[in-house]
Design a protein around this motif. Structure first.
Motif, PDB file in Angstrom:
ATOM      1  N   GLN A  66      59.681  49.158  28.446  1.00 33.38           N
ATOM      2  CA  GLN A  66      61.047  49.302  28.937  1.00 33.38           C
ATOM      3  C   GLN A  66      61.733  47.945  29.077  1.00 33.38           C
ATOM      4  OE1 GLN A  66      60.496  51.620  32.448  1.00 33.38           O
ATOM      5  NE2 GLN A  66      60.186  53.508  31.286  1.00 33.38           N
ATOM      6  N   SER A  67      61.545  47.142  28.050  1.00 32.85           N
ATOM      7  CA  SER A  67      62.151  45.819  28.007  1.00 32.85           C
ATOM      8  C   SER A  67      63.523  45.929  27.346  1.00 32.85           C
ATOM      9  CB  SER A  67      61.266  44.875  27.207  1.00 32.85           C
ATOM     10  OG  SER A  67      61.890  43.642  27.034  1.00 32.85           O
ATOM     11  N   PRO A  68      64.563  45.324  27.922  1.00 31.70           N
ATOM     12  CA  PRO A  68      65.889  45.440  27.320  1.00 31.70           C
ATOM     13  C   PRO A  68      66.068  44.582  26.066  1.00 31.70           C
ATOM     14  CG  PRO A  68      65.996  44.074  29.266  1.00 31.70           C
ATOM     15  CD  PRO A  68      64.589  44.606  29.181  1.00 31.70           C
ATOM     16  N   SER A  69      65.265  43.557  25.930  1.00 26.95           N
ATOM     17  CA  SER A  69      65.420  42.679  24.773  1.00 26.95           C
ATOM     18  C   SER A  69      64.449  43.088  23.670  1.00 26.95           C
ATOM     19  CB  SER A  69      65.171  41.224  25.167  1.00 26.95           C
ATOM     20  OG  SER A  69      63.837  41.070  25.565  1.00 26.95           O
ATOM     21  N   SER A  70      64.910  43.012  22.458  1.00 25.19           N
ATOM     22  CA  SER A  70      64.021  43.291  21.326  1.00 25.19           C
ATOM     23  C   SER A  70      63.398  41.976  20.864  1.00 25.19           C
ATOM     24  CB  SER A  70      64.788  43.938  20.187  1.00 25.19           C
ATOM     25  OG  SER A  70      65.772  43.042  19.717  1.00 25.19           O
ATOM     26  N   THR A  71      62.239  42.061  20.298  1.00 21.34           N
ATOM     27  CA  THR A  71      61.544  40.859  19.855  1.00 21.34           C
ATOM     28  C   THR A  71      61.706  40.696  18.354  1.00 21.34           C
ATOM     29  OG1 THR A  71      59.499  42.065  19.555  1.00 21.34           O
ATOM     30  CG2 THR A  71      59.845  41.053  21.706  1.00 21.34           C
ATOM     31  N   ILE A  72      61.521  39.498  17.897  1.00 21.07           N
ATOM     32  CA  ILE A  72      61.620  39.180  16.475  1.00 21.07           C
ATOM     33  C   ILE A  72      60.268  39.356  15.788  1.00 21.07           C
ATOM     34  CG2 ILE A  72      61.146  36.731  16.719  1.00 21.07           C
ATOM     35  CD1 ILE A  72      63.897  38.073  14.519  1.00 21.07           C
ATOM     36  N   LEU A  73      59.212  39.540  16.563  1.00 28.69           N
ATOM     37  CA  LEU A  73      57.857  39.617  16.021  1.00 28.69           C
ATOM     38  C   LEU A  73      57.655  40.747  15.009  1.00 28.69           C
ATOM     39  CD1 LEU A  73      55.145  38.183  16.188  1.00 28.69           C
ATOM     40  CD2 LEU A  73      54.525  39.736  18.012  1.00 28.69           C
ATOM     41  N   PRO A  74      58.173  41.972  15.211  1.00 31.29           N
ATOM     42  CA  PRO A  74      57.982  43.002  14.174  1.00 31.29           C
ATOM     43  C   PRO A  74      58.657  42.665  12.849  1.00 31.29           C
ATOM     44  CG  PRO A  74      58.576  44.035  16.235  1.00 31.29           C
ATOM     45  CD  PRO A  74      58.729  42.571  16.427  1.00 31.29           C
ATOM     46  N   ILE A  75      59.807  42.049  12.904  1.00 31.32           N
ATOM     47  CA  ILE A  75      60.501  41.685  11.658  1.00 31.32           C
ATOM     48  C   ILE A  75      59.770  40.556  10.952  1.00 31.32           C
ATOM     49  CG2 ILE A  75      62.662  40.775  10.729  1.00 31.32           C
ATOM     50  CD1 ILE A  75      64.063  42.254  13.019  1.00 31.32           C
ATOM     51  N   LEU A  76      59.257  39.612  11.704  1.00 28.71           N
ATOM     52  CA  LEU A  76      58.466  38.525  11.123  1.00 28.71           C
ATOM     53  C   LEU A  76      57.196  39.058  10.477  1.00 28.71           C
ATOM     54  CD1 LEU A  76      58.303  35.407  10.863  1.00 28.71           C
ATOM     55  CD2 LEU A  76      56.978  35.448  12.967  1.00 28.71           C
ATOM     56  N   ALA A 135      56.762  47.378  17.026  1.00 36.53           N
ATOM     57  CA  ALA A 135      58.149  47.806  17.161  1.00 36.53           C
ATOM     58  C   ALA A 135      58.335  48.730  18.362  1.00 36.53           C
ATOM     59  CB  ALA A 135      58.607  48.500  15.885  1.00 36.53           C
ATOM     60  N   MET A 136      57.308  49.515  18.689  1.00 37.82           N
ATOM     61  CA  MET A 136      57.400  50.428  19.823  1.00 37.82           C
ATOM     62  C   MET A 136      57.019  49.768  21.145  1.00 37.82           C
ATOM     63  SD  MET A 136      58.540  53.201  18.626  1.00 37.82           S
ATOM     64  CE  MET A 136      58.228  54.399  19.895  1.00 37.82           C
ATOM     65  N   TRP A 137      56.463  48.575  21.106  1.00 39.75           N
ATOM     66  CA  TRP A 137      56.016  47.905  22.308  1.00 39.75           C
ATOM     67  C   TRP A 137      57.143  47.631  23.321  1.00 39.75           C
ATOM     68  CZ3 TRP A 137      55.847  42.293  23.400  1.00 39.75           C
ATOM     69  CH2 TRP A 137      55.130  42.012  24.546  1.00 39.75           C
ATOM     70  N   PRO A 138      58.320  47.100  22.914  1.00 38.37           N
ATOM     71  CA  PRO A 138      59.381  46.904  23.917  1.00 38.37           C
ATOM     72  C   PRO A 138      59.891  48.223  24.501  1.00 38.37           C
ATOM     73  CG  PRO A 138      59.867  45.622  21.967  1.00 38.37           C
ATOM     74  CD  PRO A 138      58.711  46.488  21.639  1.00 38.37           C
ATOM     75  N   ILE A 139      59.824  49.300  23.743  1.00 38.50           N
ATOM     76  CA  ILE A 139      60.264  50.591  24.258  1.00 38.50           C
ATOM     77  C   ILE A 139      59.277  51.098  25.302  1.00 38.50           C
ATOM     78  CG2 ILE A 139      60.722  52.992  23.600  1.00 38.50           C
ATOM     79  CD1 ILE A 139      61.627  51.878  20.879  1.00 38.50           C
ATOM     80  N   GLN A 140      57.989  50.916  25.035  1.00 38.72           N
ATOM     81  CA  GLN A 140      56.973  51.349  25.987  1.00 38.72           C
ATOM     82  C   GLN A 140      57.020  50.534  27.283  1.00 38.72           C
ATOM     83  OE1 GLN A 140      54.679  53.851  25.875  1.00 38.72           O
ATOM     84  NE2 GLN A 140      55.667  54.572  24.014  1.00 38.72           N
TER      85      GLN A 140
END
Length: 98
Positions: free
Chosen positions: A52-62, A45-50
């Motif tokens: 600095q990616s503007p899009s969130s991924t569905i992988l943490p929810i999956l 969940a913290m990976w896109p923040i680290q």
């Protein structure tokens, strides 16, 4: 390595060490597995923040849904084994005997 990465790696490592060395009860093994999944979820969940990616991924929810399914199956196995064997001690389970 930042403190955030160090905390995720140490949480995962401590969970895997707990799973390796404290295998007396089934509930403790399940709790170690859940803490491993939780540390992986927070890291993903913290990976896109680290990055600095503007899009969130569905992988943490999956991964969180699979973790919930794993917890449900683990608790069902815990209840079934406690009913048949009388306790959740792992040394009482013999896989050769049905």
């Amino acid at each position: 390595m930042s403190y955030l990465h160090l905390s995720f790696y140490s949480a995962f490592t401590l969970s895997s060490l707990g799973l390796a060395f404290h295998r007396t009860h089934l509930i403790s093994a399940l709790l170690c597995l859940e803490s491993m999944m939780l540390s992986m979820y927070v890291a993903l969940a913290m990976w896109p923040i680290q990055m600095q990616s503007p899009s969130s991924t569905i992988l943490p929810i999956l991964m969180l849904t699979f973790s919930a399914c794993e917890a449900g199956a683990g608790l069902a196995l815990l209840v079934a084994s406690t009913r048949t064997h009388g306790s959740d001690l792992l040394h009482n389970f013999n896989l050769l005997r049905c």
